[in-house]
Design a protein around this motif. Structure first.
Motif, short mmCIF file in Angstrom:
data_model
loop_
_atom_site.label_atom_id
_atom_site.label_comp_id
_atom_site.label_asym_id
_atom_site.label_seq_id
_atom_site.Cartn_x
_atom_site.Cartn_y
_atom_site.Cartn_z
N SER A 44 -7.91 9.77 5.75
CA SER A 44 -7.54 8.42 5.33
C SER A 44 -8.29 7.37 6.13
O SER A 44 -8.73 6.35 5.58
CB SER A 44 -6.03 8.23 5.48
OG SER A 44 -5.65 6.92 5.19
N SER A 48 -10.90 4.55 4.77
CA SER A 48 -10.78 3.13 5.10
C SER A 48 -12.12 2.58 5.54
O SER A 48 -12.50 1.45 5.17
CB SER A 48 -9.73 2.93 6.19
OG SER A 48 -8.47 3.36 5.76
N GLN A 93 -5.61 5.27 -1.95
CA GLN A 93 -6.85 4.98 -1.21
C GLN A 93 -8.04 5.69 -1.87
O GLN A 93 -9.13 5.12 -2.02
CB GLN A 93 -6.68 5.45 0.24
CG GLN A 93 -7.49 4.68 1.24
CD GLN A 93 -7.10 5.05 2.67
OE1 GLN A 93 -6.55 6.12 2.93
NE2 GLN A 93 -7.39 4.17 3.58
#
Length: 972
Positions: A44, A48, A93
């Motif tokens: 994750s 990002s 995401q």
């Protein structure tokens, strides 16, 4: 978390630096996504970083385009994560990275690759875990416009899988599927490529889902898709007929899902959704109903009415949501187009809810909602059958009247106009309760007239502008005025019907000591008062300036001056009905001023006369309350205090008679005006110019059927009216003046000049007048020719016009005289005894005036032109006499002594001599006139040894031309 957290130290060293940017190694991120031993948290963090890098335009794109295989592998890795990751935030995401990446790359084969991967995953997991893929696909359809087209052409299997997933009872999954389908149906291009069988299948599944839906999100997504489907007429027909016998395919689907399509009626489904508590769902449900009705109200209205949908819509009017209110108003407006809406009494049961809603809406700032609600009220009032009373009792009627009054009072003209339309429908006799509520009718009429009075008087001054701009304030104000007049007319018809309608009951009388205002009589008085105080002034004096003169003329010619005066004489003596008297006076004043202020006759002196008349009328009209038959007595009064009132009567008589309305018989009027003028002359009282003009016209217009004036009266009138304003004379005025030599001597030249000048003015419409080949066709010329035939001495006055300073007027006089002479309407005695002596005297005077001047007076050319006409006509009839020789002598003497004429003659002769070498030359008539003049000068010099002030050159050549012309001229 630092950049080192998503860089694999053991493999990063072998990565080429070209895969890194701003501390992020894309190669490391790619290997990080593929490894199962790396935690979701670390993945994750890496995503990002990629998202942050994607926000910098072109950075990731430049890195991945170095090797497209890396890009394809990165996309595949991200798609696999959608299946393996459980955390919803991480899934979101991954979706964001995929979408941003595809948008950044902008290459179709990457999109094809992603759709191929999705198609494979969805087919393999047709009943497994596919929610993440479908969620991603829905957002991809929203973000990339071409995806919908690709789904309906090259990847139709994906949509077939969507239909299979709709058989799953999971409502979250269904909501995601319907979100994808909504994106497909939003694209018109994609929808054209969608097979009809698949389209129909989705429609059936959608109805099944809506019939059993529970979750809010699924309901919203289904309604969003339904609203898009209802754009097509075929789809609407399919959905509205779906409650009939299902097909075999639909039966098979229903057996698999234990759902029945037999009772999936779209009207019942929307009705159930309308009963829900969520206002957003209610709004879309109502919009879906409206979308169906838009295609064919006559075909589908009955289905919704049979489902009792109008009653539920009326219940929704209790909300305060403006969007929902507007949608419900619009939907009910469509439903009331069908007769079943009224036959099932939905209008009667729902009118109370509508009134309550409108009372609340009129307090809101949203004008569109107010207008739509009043539009619905108007439609119900207009379409309600006459046999079924909408207001059996007074409270219902009073409520509607109060709503209409509130709408009329709105500051927005669009709302006021719609309320005025509702008032027009409310004023129908079958809408009146029993007994009739006259008080509310009066209040509604007064509300309309009050709003009319608030319209700015100059709001329609620019007529062309607001006609071309329907959105302008002037256009909206004019629309309201027209509708308000229609409403007032309907109120008057209602009052008339109430008198003759046997079913209308008069209200019960009150106690003797109480005044009952709830009566038909009080309504009639109110209508009359509003008409006098508001309606007529508003209509008359809020018009465009270009229309107002014609409208005022129409009013005067229709007897409105007489009507207002009779109302005053009958109802207002003794200070009774002061408001009516004031209204009539104001109307008469404005009408008379408008009639006098016609643009074609506007001059400074004329404007002064208008102000003079306005002052007299303003001061005398309030006290003028006697009948017209008593006016001759007023005009015959000697006391000086009545002079202003007498002037007022003359002006009113003048304007009425000018427009064809005879307030008094001609004989009575003629004798009264003669007596009045003689009395004024005896008292040595001079009349103002405006009064002189009115009196003179009245005498002229009524003289025809009366005996001629005696010498005493004629002398008094001639003295009294010698300074009358005659800028725009009337034909009867010319005939009257030339009927009497005394008036002709004093006023003839002035009135004839003004009359001929009127022909030179441009048309009122601004268009150019066509040239008239026949002079007798014009009114001005016809009248003068008529005077010349009846009284040949008029020709002397016409010669007097030649000496006027206005050369255009003198030119018109010459044209009239030429027409008169060439038509052979005059005898030889007119030539010998009138024209030639008059011309001789005129030339003698001009000779004296120009003897000391080197220039020719302007009128000399005109007189000479007339002399040529006379000589041409008379030479063919009579031999030259003593007068002819005298005329020739004075003409030649004046020319020989005038330096300017000789110089002009030399120029013309020079041009004629050199015409063959230097065109253009003078016109043949001009050359002939010059040669004729030269011939006369030579003869005079040889015979009488006359002195020439300036020598002429090339005379031998011109003498030869004269000799040749003479030999070819036949002798009489």
């Amino acid at each position: 978390m630092s950049n080192l957290d998503f860089i694999l130290e053991n493999v990063h060293l072998r990565h080429d630096p070209r895969w890194s940017a701003r501390g992020l190694c894309v190669a490391c991120v790619l290997e990080l996504m593929d490894r199962e031993d790396v935690s979701v948290l670390r993945k994750s963090a890496a995503l990002s970083g990629v998202l942050e890098l994607l926000k910098i335009k072109g950075v990731v794109k430049d890195i991945l385009q170095q090797d497209e295989r890396v890009c394809l592998h990165f996309n595949s890795s991200l798609l696999k994560m959608l299946q393996s990751v459980e955390d919803p935030s991480v899934v979101e995401q991954v979706i964001q990275v995929l979408i941003h990446l595809l948008l950044d790359l902008k290459k179709e084969h990457f999109l094809q690759h992603v759709l191929d991967e999705l198609q494979t995953q969805l087919i393999d997991r047709s009943t497994g875990k596919v929610l993440s893929y479908i969620t991603f696909l829905g957002k991809l359809v929203d973000s990339v416009s071409s995806i919908a087209q690709m789904l309906t052409t090259t990847h139709i299997s994906v949509l077939e899988c969507m239909c299979v997933f709709l058989l799953n009872p999971d409502e979250v999954l269904k909501a995601a599927v319907y979100y994808v389908l909504r994106g497909v149906w939003a694209s018109e291009t994609a929808l054209q490529s969608l097979p009809q069988t698949l389209r129909d299948r989705v429609c059936v599944l959608l109805l099944n889902t809506l019939a059993h839906v529970c979750s809010l999100q699924l309901t919203i997504n289904c309604l969003g898709l339904l609203l898009l489907m209802l754009r097509g007429g075929d789809t609407v027909c399919l959905l509205m007929n779906q409650n009939q016998t299902p097909s075999n395919e639909e039966e098979e689907e229903s057996q698999c899902t234990q759902l029945s399509v037999k009772h999936c009626s779209l009207p019942l489904i929307l009705k159930r959704l309308l009963l829900g508590g969520d206002e957003c769902v209610q709004v879309v449900s109502v919009q879906c109903v409206s979308a169906v009705l838009t295609h064919s109200p006559s075909q589908y209205c009955s289905a919704f009415t049979q489902a009792d949908l109008p009653a539920f819509l009326f219940e929704r009017l209790s909300c305060i949501n403006e969007v929902l209110l507007w949608s419900v108003y619009s939907c009910l407006l469509q439903l009331c187009e069908d007769s079943t809406f009224f036959s099932q009494c939905h209008s009667i049961y729902g009118i109370e809810s509508l009134v309550r809603s409108l009372k609340a809406v009129l307090k809101l700032p949203n004008l569109e909602v107010q207008k739509q609600g009043l539009k619905l009220l108007t439609a119900i009032l207009e379409r309600q059958p006459t046999g079924v009373r909408l207001f059996p009792t007074a409270p219902g009627f009073v409520g509607v009247a109060e709503v209409v009054q509130g709408g009329v009072a709105s500051s927005c003209f669009r709302v006021s106009t719609q309320a005025a339309r509702a008032a027009t429908a409310l004023f129908r006799v079958h809408h009146q309760c029993s007994p009739i509520h006259y008080v509310e009718l009066k209040r509604t009429v007064e509300a309309l007239t009050t709003r009319c009075a608030e319209v700015p008087s100059n709001i329609t001054s620019q007529r062309r502008r607001w006609v071309s701009d329907p959105g302008s304030q002037s256009f909206r104000a004019a629309a309201f005025l027209i509708q308000a007049l229609t409403s007032f007319q309907q109120a008057c018809r209602l009052a008339e019907e109430c008198v003759t309608e046997t079913s209308v009951k008069e209200n019960k009388p009150t106690a003797p000591d109480e005044q009952n205002e709830d009566t038909l009589e009080s309504l009639c008085v109110c209508l009359l008062h509003c008409c006098d105080t508001a309606i007529i002034p508003t209509v008359t004096f809020s018009l465009s300036p270009s229309v107002l003169p014609a409208f005022a003329t129409k009013l005067a010619s229709s007897g409105f001056i007489r009507l207002a005066l009779e109302h005053k004489a009958r109802l207002c003596p003794g200070n009774r009905h002061s408001s009516l008297n004031a209204a009539c006076c104001d109307f008469l004043l404005k009408l008379c001023v408008c009639l006098l202020s016609q643009p074609e006759s506007f001059t400074p002196s004329h404007q002064q006369g208008v102000e003079e008349v306005e002052y007299v009328l303003r001061g005398c009209l309030p006290s003028l309350c006697c009948h017209a038959c008593d006016w001759p007595l007023v005009l015959a009064d000697v006391p000086a205090e009545n002079q202003t009132l007498q002037f007022c009567l003359l002006h009113l008589l003048y304007l009425s008679l000018l427009h064809g309305d005879r307030l008094l018989p001609d004989a009575t009027l003629f004798s009264s005006v003669v007596r009045f003028v003689c009395l004024m002359q005896e008292q040595h009282n001079s009349l103002p110019p405006s009064v002189q003009q009115s009196a003179l016209y009245l005498l002229a217009a009524t003289q025809e059927n009366n005996p001629d004036l005696d010498w005493v009266s004629l002398n008094s009138i001639s003295e009294a009216l010698s300074s009358a304003a005659l800028s725009s004379p009337h034909p009867s005025l010319l005939r009257f003046i030339f009927r009497y030599s005394a008036l002709t001597e004093r006023l003839g030249v002035r009135v004839l000049s003004g009359w001929l000048a009127g022909e030179l003015e441009p048309a009122v419409s601004g268009e150019k007048e066509h040239n008239r080949l026949d002079l007798g066709q014009s009114q001005e010329s016809s009248v003068v020719l008529e005077l010349l035939e009846k009284n040949p001495s008029t020709v002397l006055t016409l010669l007097g016009v030649l000496c006027e300073e206005d050369r255009s007027v003198a030119g018109r006089a010459v044209q009239v005289l030429r027409c008169y002479l060439q038509a052979g309407r005059c005898s030889g005695s007119v030539h010998s005894h009138l024209l030639k002596p008059a011309l001789l005297g005129l030339l003698q005077r001009l000779t004296c005036d120009s003897s000391d001047s080197s220039t020719v007076p302007d009128c000399v050319c005109v007189v000479l032109e007339v002399l040529c006409l006379v000589q041409k006509i008379s030479s063919a009839q009579d031999d030259m006499d003593n007068t002819d020789f005298k005329l020739l002598y004075h003409v030649v003497s004046m020319l020989l002594c005038n330096t300017g004429v000789m110089e002009l003659l030399q120029v013309l002769l020079n041009l004629s001599h050199s015409s063959s070498h230097s065109p253009p030359s003078p016109s043949p008539p001009l050359v002939c006139s010059s040669l004729l003049l030269l011939s006369s000068l030579i003869s005079l010099q040889h015979t009488h040894c006359a002195q020439v002030t300036i020598p002429l050159t090339h005379t031998h050549t011109h003498c030869a031309q004269i000799t040749i012309s003479h030999t070819h001229t036949p002798h009489s």
